[in-house]
Design an enzyme around this catalytic site. Structure first.
Site, PDB file in Angstrom:
ATOM      1  CD  GLU A 260      -1.951   2.090   2.062  1.00 43.09           C
ATOM      2  OE1 GLU A 260      -1.694   3.212   1.570  1.00 43.09           O
ATOM      3  OE2 GLU A 260      -2.118   1.888   3.265  1.00 43.09           O
ATOM      4  CB  CYS A 294      -1.695   6.787   1.855  1.00 42.15           C
ATOM      5  SG  CYS A 294      -2.776   5.595   2.664  1.00 42.15           S
TER       6      CYS A 294
END
Length: 491
Positions: A260, A294
């Protein structure tokens, strides 16, 4: 001690290996500081390569028995851990605020979110279904099984000290894997607290291991994970640059990976959007943890018909923020974790202004509060060539861009190597579907700026990584599929 901590046993100062609080032989230590005050809150051992090997070996030995445990036992231990986290949620939140700096309300939300993964995967542990398949030979049958992949190495970032670890640990433990978890050197206390609660929850010794190193020494741990033949899978959350390095280093052992990585999330607001909703949700997305996520909005595209109204309302909401120490009553936004994040915000803001952007909210450093405090900046009329539209800022800078057509904005949304999250605000189903289907991202959030949940598959495409965390798919990254052919069953 963090203000208001009641269960002082949650504060640990040593690694957790093979079911014990490990006394490190390392002659060096590293300091954990409160980013709000810049004061040292813990001094922890900077573990040696040999001790990392020991943790991996301990997880490997534990896997030999843990993989055979009854899934109902695994589910029970996971539910116990969820309950223990909820019982200690206030203390766990205070630990997050202490080491990460985010305000206490955000930290409490993170703890609840983090704990939810243990509850979710307690149920998924019992649903690792295989299939029965009819091959071309009528007298043969094929059965598939999902089995745990083995020892997993988990590498976690600083921005969600609790949730990033639980999002990886929960499916691994549910599948029957054992784990070595490496928290970020800036925020290790939350992971150690979870290890303590896991011990109380009943997990067998060696199932969960937490190792400690400084930020400077972290590459050594990553290399150990990648090159160890005992670790069969790595899960990493962090930058694309480091993800590529780990992928390269893992090639020698052909590990299974889930990544990720970096994001550059666009928010697209169309003329027909609910303006008040779009503004409030865009602000929530952009400035959650002051942009240190993020999936937060990095680029805000607003259609020309409502651009001016949106920009004015957005700026007014940002001006209402109360910046301060995360422990203070009424604080809506706290500080950033380190100086480098502030420097990047300043660079991106100045670059955009040099290219013609105008500051609706100037923002800037707040030295009277501390060296890591920064008031958010809002820019309008940001030009397409600006760095803020190409790079992930990871801080409190909102960049507003005007667009005219959905075809135009779609091209701009996809003009990036990243593809983690995207946001669309519209009341037109056709527009929503067009954008959702064609934006190159792993996750599309429609008419809401906050979407993460244990039930949804979390992950990206392109250089934002691969693999999914959470949801019914989340356990798959920790399993391998075995096929068994039963031959000549009609003889």
């Amino acid at each position: 001690m963090a203000p208001g901590i009641k269960n002082t046993k949650l504060i640990r100062s040593s690694p957790y290996i093979a079911g014990k609080w490990f006394e490190s032989a390392s002659k060096t230590t590293f300091k954990v500081t409160d980013p709000a005050t810049d004061k040292t809150i813990a001094e922890l051992p900077d573990q040696t390569p040999e001790e990392i090997d020991h943790a991996i070996k301990s997880a490997y030995e534990a896997f030999k028995t843990y993989k055979h445990t009854n899934v109902y036992d695994r589910a029970k231990w996971l539910k116990n851990l969820h309950s223990l986290m909820m019982e200690n949620q206030d203390d766990l939140a205070r630990i997050i605020t202490w080491e990460n700096g985010k305000c206490l309300t955000d930290a409490l939300g993170e703890v609840k979110y983090a704990a939810s993964y243990f509850e979710w995967f307690a149920e998924e542990a019992k649903r690792m279904y295989g299939h029965t398949i009819q091959p071309s030979v009528p007298s043969n049958k094929v059965i598939t099984l999902k089995q745990p992949i083995g020892v997993v190495g988990l590498l976690c970032p600083f921005n969600f000290p609790s949730a990033m670890g639980t999002r990886k640990l929960a499916p691994a433990l549910a599948a029957g894997c054992t784990a070595v978890l490496k928290p970020d050197g800036q925020t290790p206390l939350s992971s150690l607290a979870i290890a303590y609660l896991a011990e109380q929850a009943g997990f067998p010794a060696g199932t969960i291991n937490v190792v400690l190193t400084s930020t400077k020494n972290t590459p050594m741990v990553g290399l150990k994970f990648c090159e160890s033949p005992l670790i069969k899978k790595i899960s990493f959350t962090g930058s694309t640059r480091v993800g590529k390095l780990l992928m390269k280093q893992s090639s020698s052992t052909l590990k299974k990976l889930s990544m990720e990585l970096g994001g550059n999330a666009p928010i697209v607001v169309f003329d027909d959007a609910d303006l008040d909703l779009a503004v409030s949700q865009a602000v929530a997305s952009k400035f959650r943890s002051l942009g240190q996520t993020c999936v937060c909005a990095n680029r805000i595209y607003v259609q020309s018909g409502i651009y001016d109204k949106f920009a004015d309302q957005f700026a007014e909401k940002v001006k209402s923020f109360k910046i301060g120490n995360g422990f203070e009553e009424g604080v809506t936004h706290a500080c950033l974790v380190n100086e480098s994040l502030i420097e990047k915000v300043e660079q991106h803001a100045q670059d955009a202004i040099d290219k013609g952007a105008t500051a609706l909210v100037k923002g800037g450093r707040l030295p009277e509060l501390g060296k890591h405090f920064y008031a958010p900046t809002v820019l309008r009329d940001v030009s397409i060539g600006s760095r803020v539209l190409k790079e992930e800022t990871f801080g409190p800078l909102a960049a507003l861009v005007k667009f005219d057509t959905k075809e135009e904005v779609l091209e701009q949304c996809n003009d990036t190597e990243f593809g983690l999250a995207s946001y669309v605000f519209s009341e037109n189903l056709g527009t929503i579907w067009y954008m959702s289907e064609n934006i190159e991202a792993g996750m599309i959030s429609v008419n809401t700026g906050l979407f993460t949940d244990a039930s949804m598959p979390f992950g990206g495409v392109k250089e934002s990584g691969f693999g999914r965390e959470g949801s019914l798919y989340g356990i798959d990254d920790y399993t391998v599929i075995k096929s068994i052919t039963l031959g000549n069953v009609y003889r």
